[in-house]
Design an enzyme around this catalytic site. Structure first.
Site, PDB file in Angstrom:
ATOM      1  N   ASP A  47     -72.781  47.637   5.001  1.00 38.27           N
ATOM      2  CA  ASP A  47     -72.615  46.608   3.969  1.00 38.27           C
ATOM      3  C   ASP A  47     -72.588  45.234   4.623  1.00 38.27           C
ATOM      4  O   ASP A  47     -71.652  44.886   5.339  1.00 38.27           O
ATOM      5  CB  ASP A  47     -71.297  46.842   3.209  1.00 38.27           C
ATOM      6  N   TYR A  52     -72.684  36.417   5.499  1.00 36.37           N
ATOM      7  CA  TYR A  52     -72.063  36.842   6.759  1.00 36.37           C
ATOM      8  C   TYR A  52     -72.887  36.379   7.974  1.00 36.37           C
ATOM      9  O   TYR A  52     -72.382  36.411   9.101  1.00 36.37           O
ATOM     10  CB  TYR A  52     -71.895  38.371   6.834  1.00 36.37           C
ATOM     11  N   LYS A  77     -76.317  40.923   0.024  1.00 37.12           N
ATOM     12  CA  LYS A  77     -75.872  40.191  -1.169  1.00 37.12           C
ATOM     13  C   LYS A  77     -76.422  38.771  -1.146  1.00 37.12           C
ATOM     14  O   LYS A  77     -76.487  38.149  -0.084  1.00 37.12           O
ATOM     15  CB  LYS A  77     -74.328  40.123  -1.222  1.00 37.12           C
ATOM     16  N   HIS A 110     -73.386  38.120  -4.997  1.00 34.83           N
ATOM     17  CA  HIS A 110     -72.117  38.186  -4.258  1.00 34.83           C
ATOM     18  C   HIS A 110     -70.930  37.732  -5.113  1.00 34.83           C
ATOM     19  O   HIS A 110     -69.876  38.364  -5.103  1.00 34.83           O
ATOM     20  CB  HIS A 110     -72.243  37.310  -3.001  1.00 34.83           C
TER      21      HIS A 110
END
Ligand code: NAP
Length: 284
Positions: A47, A52, A77, A110
């Site tokens: 994930d 990120y 996302k 997200h």
């Protein structure tokens, strides 16, 4: 050897391993090595997210594994700054490039960002529907959506979200939203499953861990598994990544399950942002 990790069937017929590896706050330069460790241990579900900044590391680890792309389930996302349709299309292309793949298994919005983009997350979701229809996102869904966000999506879009990824752990059991998701055949993904570590010193959890001869993290992760939610704990520590994987050879009885669920603190237990007020957009 067959994996010990059960599959969950999504409302679009696809399956997802119930346990995965999350890479939020894994520094980009360390992500390839961290994911390689997880793959070696047996994780096949990763994930990540555009936010990120480490999708390339995930892609590199998968490429280096020597396993086929179809052995993996990869989620990413859409970033908060990318909700406008043309930006979303461009950023999705970049996600595939960074992952080194011509598809992603699951792509999510997200955050709903009710105070941005005129609150029009349905417009954004319709772009994800394009990715679903052209096959580049095998499944699509949302993250941090509450009942009223989902109700609006239902009225304004076509493809039901396969999952809703929300904060769930013993201090925020989120059972009303979980039930709403289940009633609408939207799978529950529980993020921050150990509340970023905050629940591990809880005396009730420590006591149950002692009774079953497991660590507090294993007890909490097992609680999620028995509740039927999909989880992907994050750790940068190899021993913990292994520990978090070894949760399929014991069971919690009804009493232990009930004790952990009763630790719920509602909103006070939340570790992350509240989806109704979260409107942050990163600079880049
Ligand atoms: N959609 C969203 O908005 C959203 C938000 C948050 C998270 N997520 C997803 O959910 C995943 C997991 O959530 P999270 O990273 O927030 O938190 P988490 O998995 O609940 O907790 C991670 C923290 O717990 C520690 N830890 C992990 N395993 C442990 C163990 N066995 N014993 C003791 N400590 C342990 C880790 O430390 P070390 O790393 O130092 O070992 C890290 O500090 C993320 O990686 C991301 O994929 C999504």
């Amino acid at each position: 050897m067959a994996s010990a990790v059960p599959d969950i069937t999504l409302n679009d017929g696809r399956t997802i391993p119930q346990l995965g590896f999350g890479v939020f706050q894994v520094p980009p330069a360390e992500t390839q090595a961290a994911v390689e460790t997880a793959i070696e241990i047996g994780y096949r579900h990763i994930d990540t997210a555009q936010m990120y900044g480490n999708e390339a590391g995930v892609g590199a680890a998968i490429a280096a594994s020597g396993l086929g792309r179809d052995e993996f389930f990869v989620t990413s996302k859409l970033n908060n700054g990318a909700h406008l349709p043309d930006v979303a299309r461009r950023e999705f292309d970049l996600t595939l490039k960074l992952l080194g793949s011509d598809y992603v298994d699951l792509f999510l919005i997200h955050w709903p960002l009710p105070g941005r983009y005129d609150g029009d997350f349905s417009q954004t979701y319709r772009v994800l529907e394009e990715f679903y229809r052209d096959g580049r996102a095998r499944s699509i869904g949302v993250s941090n959506f509450t009942q009223h966000h989902l109700g609006r999506l239902r009225a304004e879009t076509t493809v039901r979200p396969a999952v809703n990824q929300i904060e769930i752990h013993p201090y925020l059991t989120n059972d009303t939203l979980r039930a709403y998701n289940s009633d609408n055949e939207i799978a529950n993904e529980a993020y921050s499953p150990i509340a970023q570590g905050a629940v591990l010193d809880d005396p009730a959890i420590v006591a149950i861990a002692g009774q079953v001869g497991r660590t507090p993290a294993q007890v909490v992760l097992r609680w999620h598994i028995q509740r039927g939610d999909i989880i992907f704990p994050k750790s940068n520590t190899a021993e913990r990544v292994r520990e978090n994987f070894e949760i399929f050879d014991f069971e919690l009885d009804g009493g232990a399950m009930g004790t952990i669920t009763a630790l719920d603190r509602g909103e006070k237990g939340r570790t992350g942002a509240n989806p109704d007020t979260m409107n942050w957009v990163p600079d880049n």
